[in-house]
Design a protein around this motif. Structure first.
Motif, PDB file in Angstrom:
ATOM      1  N   GLN A 101       0.815  -1.216   0.000  1.00 52.98           N
ATOM      2  CA  GLN A 101       0.000   0.000   0.000  1.00 52.98           C
ATOM      3  C   GLN A 101       0.851   1.271   0.000  1.00 52.98           C
ATOM      4  O   GLN A 101       0.319   2.381  -0.008  1.00 52.98           O
ATOM      5  N   THR A 104       0.222   4.072  -2.808  1.00 55.09           N
ATOM      6  CA  THR A 104      -0.950   4.928  -2.583  1.00 55.09           C
ATOM      7  C   THR A 104      -0.654   6.032  -1.579  1.00 55.09           C
ATOM      8  O   THR A 104      -1.023   7.203  -1.779  1.00 55.09           O
ATOM      9  N   LEU A 105       0.026   5.690  -0.490  1.00 52.97           N
ATOM     10  CA  LEU A 105       0.351   6.691   0.524  1.00 52.97           C
ATOM     11  C   LEU A 105       1.337   7.714  -0.030  1.00 52.97           C
ATOM     12  O   LEU A 105       1.213   8.920   0.236  1.00 52.97           O
ATOM     13  N   GLU A 107       1.751   8.589  -3.143  1.00 47.53           N
ATOM     14  CA  GLU A 107       1.072   9.441  -4.114  1.00 47.53           C
ATOM     15  C   GLU A 107       0.326  10.571  -3.411  1.00 47.53           C
ATOM     16  O   GLU A 107       0.339  11.723  -3.857  1.00 47.53           O
ATOM     17  N   ALA A 108      -0.303  10.261  -2.282  1.00 48.41           N
ATOM     18  CA  ALA A 108      -1.019  11.291  -1.518  1.00 48.41           C
ATOM     19  C   ALA A 108      -0.064  12.337  -0.976  1.00 48.41           C
ATOM     20  O   ALA A 108      -0.442  13.506  -0.797  1.00 48.41           O
ATOM     21  N   VAL A 115       0.725  12.215   5.559  1.00 49.34           N
ATOM     22  CA  VAL A 115      -0.276  11.232   5.139  1.00 49.34           C
ATOM     23  C   VAL A 115      -0.383  10.174   6.220  1.00 49.34           C
ATOM     24  O   VAL A 115       0.622   9.572   6.616  1.00 49.34           O
ATOM     25  N   GLY A 117      -1.885   6.546   7.204  1.00 50.72           N
ATOM     26  CA  GLY A 117      -2.560   5.316   6.821  1.00 50.72           C
ATOM     27  C   GLY A 117      -3.609   5.025   7.879  1.00 50.72           C
ATOM     28  O   GLY A 117      -3.276   4.759   9.033  1.00 50.72           O
ATOM     29  N   SER A 118      -4.870   5.094   7.503  1.00 46.35           N
ATOM     30  CA  SER A 118      -5.947   5.080   8.498  1.00 46.35           C
ATOM     31  C   SER A 118      -6.769   3.795   8.456  1.00 46.35           C
ATOM     32  O   SER A 118      -7.226   3.350   7.405  1.00 46.35           O
ATOM     33  N   VAL A 198      -3.686  14.410   5.518  1.00 45.94           N
ATOM     34  CA  VAL A 198      -4.744  13.638   4.880  1.00 45.94           C
ATOM     35  C   VAL A 198      -4.676  12.199   5.369  1.00 45.94           C
ATOM     36  O   VAL A 198      -3.622  11.720   5.796  1.00 45.94           O
ATOM     37  N   GLU A 199      -5.815  11.526   5.328  1.00 43.13           N
ATOM     38  CA  GLU A 199      -5.878  10.122   5.704  1.00 43.13           C
ATOM     39  C   GLU A 199      -6.240   9.285   4.483  1.00 43.13           C
ATOM     40  O   GLU A 199      -7.140   9.628   3.714  1.00 43.13           O
ATOM     41  N   LYS A 200      -5.535   8.168   4.327  1.00 44.53           N
ATOM     42  CA  LYS A 200      -5.825   7.223   3.260  1.00 44.53           C
ATOM     43  C   LYS A 200      -6.120   5.862   3.898  1.00 44.53           C
ATOM     44  O   LYS A 200      -5.432   5.449   4.836  1.00 44.53           O
TER      45      LYS A 200
END
Length: 251
Positions: A101, A104-105, A107-108, A115, A117-118, A198-200
């Motif tokens: 993952q 994805t993190l 990229e954010a 960022v 990871g939530s 931000v949370e992903k």
């Protein structure tokens, strides 16, 4: 292209470290890996040296004693910033944070300072946790959010990306939480510094090898500190008065 450092703190993770480093290298081949070992008696540090000797993108940082997760990360942040990395990632060695993952993190992080990871946003999930552990984690996050007035849903999670800009703005010299409370302390500093967070969603998987370092006493101590912070506003005042950059960066 941004220079990325994946930081993996270890203590007695000999059974996991080779696998997790290999998965990180496969998921983000351009990233470097820093294993930060607190003098593990099971030989984790020796194995980290072996991995580093065969891969120029893997590094090992040895600490003289076990002094807490927060202390390991703070030393690693200083190590990474002094070497010019642009993105610094926190990742557990036990496999609970899925390296797959990471893209994805990261990229954010191209449009955010921090960022998270939530586990507790839509799409996030936890696997293989018994309900008391799930309740304890989610309850601790809710308690901290309310008391510290944090808008994020997962304030205790440890799968995170910080930009170098964020760490330089957060006054790391005033982060004095070394254990479970470290993640809450860091997030509080980030929010008070006015950084974008931000949370992903991530999937958190309970470890299958080795033993967890978590205990009820550690959680109780963290919640006691959060209570003091919430009632006194100590961290809010201290972070607001912090200088914009506290960790020098070498170019």
């Amino acid at each position: 292209m941004a220079r990325i450092l994946i930081i993996i703190p270890t203590y007695n993770e000999q059974a996991n470290i080779a696998s997790i480093v290999a998965r990180v290298r496969a998921s983000v081949p351009a990233a470097d890996v820093l294993v930060v070992d607190d003098s593990s008696p099971d030989g984790t540090g020796v194995l980290a040296d072996t991995l580093a000797s065969t891969d120029s993108q893997v590094h090992a940082l040895h600490r003289s004693r076990k002094s807490g997760l927060g202390a390991a990360y703070l030393e690693a942040f200083t190590w990474g910033l002094s070497r010019g990395y642009d993105r610094l990632v926190q990742l557990d060695a036990d496999g609970s944070h899925l390296p797959e993952q990471l893209p994805t993190l990261l990229e954010a992080a191209e449009s955010a300072d921090v960022v998270l990871g939530s586990r507790w946003v839509p799409g996030g999930m936890v696997r293989n946790w018994p309900w008391p552990r799930r309740l304890l984690s989610r309850g601790g996050s809710v308690y901290s959010r309310v008391l510290l007035r944090l808008p994020q849903r997962d304030v205790t999670g440890g799968y995170r990306v910080y930009t170098a800009h964020a760490l330089e703005r957060m006054d790391l010299t005033s982060v004095d939480s070394l254990g479970y409370c470290f993640q809450i302390d860091m997030l509080l500093h980030a929010v008070r510094a006015g950084l974008s967070v931000v949370e992903k969603p991530i999937t958190f998987v309970d470890r299958t090898l080795g033993s967890s370092k978590m205990s009820p006493s550690i959680v109780a101590e963290a919640m006691a500190r959060v209570t003091i912070w919430g009632l006194t506003g100590r961290n809010a005042r201290r972070s607001a008065a912090a200088a914009p950059a506290s960790v020098p960066r070498v170019h």
